[in-house]
Design an enzyme around this catalytic site. Structure first.
Site, PDB file in Angstrom:
ATOM      1  N   SER A   1      -4.651   3.221   6.431  1.00  0.00           N
ATOM      2  CA  SER A   1      -4.498   2.210   5.391  1.00  0.00           C
ATOM      3  C   SER A   1      -3.144   1.515   5.536  1.00  0.00           C
ATOM      4  O   SER A   1      -2.781   1.100   6.635  1.00  0.00           O
ATOM      5  CB  SER A   1      -4.662   2.867   4.014  1.00  0.00           C
ATOM      6  OG  SER A   1      -4.815   1.904   3.008  1.00  0.00           O
TER       7      SER A   1
ATOM      8  N   ASP B   1     -11.406   1.726   5.050  1.00  0.00           N
ATOM      9  CA  ASP B   1     -10.107   2.398   4.921  1.00  0.00           C
ATOM     10  C   ASP B   1     -10.087   3.769   5.603  1.00  0.00           C
ATOM     11  O   ASP B   1     -10.907   4.639   5.304  1.00  0.00           O
ATOM     12  CB  ASP B   1      -9.779   2.570   3.436  1.00  0.00           C
ATOM     13  CG  ASP B   1      -8.300   2.781   3.202  1.00  0.00           C
ATOM     14  OD1 ASP B   1      -7.685   3.542   3.963  1.00  0.00           O
ATOM     15  OD2 ASP B   1      -7.752   2.179   2.262  1.00  0.00           O
TER      16      ASP B   1
END
Length: 387
Positions: free
Chosen positions: A47, A166
């Site tokens: 991320s 993510d």
């Protein structure tokens, strides 16, 4: 226990806008024990943590990384509903920053030194990517790792024809399994560099190779990870990272007589509020209309706690003060109006309804964009078939 004799790695957990914590921590390490960063074999991240890892692997100055995070938070806070406003795209802002920040040979520098965590959309499997064929492919991988469903949109970006989301959803701390890995996280837990919590801990949660304590402090940290805080709060987060990294270095006896910080007496020639000149060439800095020279007189900003500012390195001070001078929070009509109690109550009551409408608008916009991309392919296919 960290061992200088073996190769070592650094891993950064995903944390949204709290990645300013890493700016403070890395500025402390680079100031006092720079070899700890320069000598690392691999940088891993998921991320927003992968953006920090990419900056280190490619060789981007920490001041530029700080500027990128502040500008992204600034863009998000311009809208009354922040990152959820239909005209704002977090991934688009990140992509623009990467295009301006990454050098042309970024993929060559990152290959073998950067490890990015991705989560495959169809089965949730974790994929680690450390080889990049081009600069564009590197940017695609970073954007895939930053895509949090709904928060960043509904249609995930693709890398080599496969859609990913993510990386924190499946592995938030890549390279964790290696014995000599320095782990960093802005949430209190068991990472090497992380906040220490004095409040009562209900229990400890382990998710994606990251141990996070469940307490009131971490609840607040999670909220500010998704919702960008004000500039003074980002400066405080940066300062906390600096102090936690300093504690880590002292606890591991990594700061010795030979590792004293190499301080440079800058004096009035380079005042705190003079922006970093390389960043002044970027489009974001030009839009802010900040002059390159303020007459050599440092200016104090009441928005920033001077006790926090004086502990940070000079380069970070320059960026914080430079962005502060054009801060939208200081005099925007919306920030003044939002402070009125009736307006606050009305905004809270209407938020669920407004959020539903905005999410529907965003979904429709993404579907239109996706159909627009696929339409020319169909037309071309039909034409060739007729021929």
């Amino acid at each position: 226990m960290f061992n200088w004799a073996e190769e070592w790695h650094m891993s950064f957990a995903g944390c949204g806008f709290r990645s300013m914590y890493y700016v403070g921590a890395l500025s402390c390490i680079l100031e006092r024990v720079p070899q700890l960063v320069h000598g690392a074999s691999t940088f891993g991240g998921a991320s927003s943590g992968c953006l920090v890892a990419a900056a280190l692997a490619v060789g981007i100055p920490i001041e530029k990384l700080c500027f990128m995070i502040l500008i992204t938070a600034k863009e998000a806070r311009k809208h009354n509903l922040g990152v959820f406003h239909p005209t704002f795209s977090l991934l688009r802002v990140v992509q623009r920053s990467l295009l301006e920040m990454l050098p042309e040979d970024a993929h060559l520098r990152a290959t073998g030194r950067l490890c990015v965590s991705l989560t495959q959309l169809n089965d949730g499997r974790n994929v680690l990517v450390s080889e990049f064929a081009s600069r564009e492919e590197l940017i695609q991988v970073l954007m895939c790792s930053c895509f949090f469903p709904v928060y960043c949109g509904f249609i995930p970006p693709a890398y080599r024809g496969v859609r990913y989301m993510d990386g924190a959803l499946s592995n938030n701390m890549p390279l964790f399994e290696h014995r000599n890995t320095i782990t960093l996280s802005p949430f209190s837990g068991e990472s090497d560099i992380c906040p220490t919590e004095g409040t009562f801990n209900f229990f400890e949660a382990h998710y994606g190779n990251v141990s996070i304590q469940v307490n009131t402090g971490n609840v607040h940290r999670v909220c500010t990870a998704f919702l960008p805080p004000r500039l003074e709060k980002l400066a405080e987060i940066c300062h906390n990272g600096y102090m936690d990294a300093l504690r880590f270095l002292r606890d591991r006896d990594l700061v010795g007589a030979e590792c004293n910080p190499r301080r440079v007496a800058l004096g009035d020639k380079f005042p705190c509020c003079e922006p970093v000149r390389e960043m002044a060439k970027t489009e974001d800095w030009k839009r802010m209309k900040i002059p390159l020279n303020n007459g050599g007189k440092p200016q104090e900003h009441q928005m920033l706690d001077q006790r926090i500012m004086e502990n940070l390195p000079m380069g970070i001070k320059k960026v914080l003060c430079g962005v502060c001078r054009d801060s939208y929070d200081a005099g925007s009509w919306w920030s003044l109006l939002a402070n009125i109690l009736p307006v606050k109550l009305q905004t809270l009551l209407l938020m669920p309804f407004n959020m539903s409408l905005l999410l529907l608008k965003r979904l429709r916009s993404e579907l239109q964009t996706l159909s627009g991309r696929s339409r020319p392919r169909q037309a071309s296919h039909t034409k060739s078939h007729r021929l």
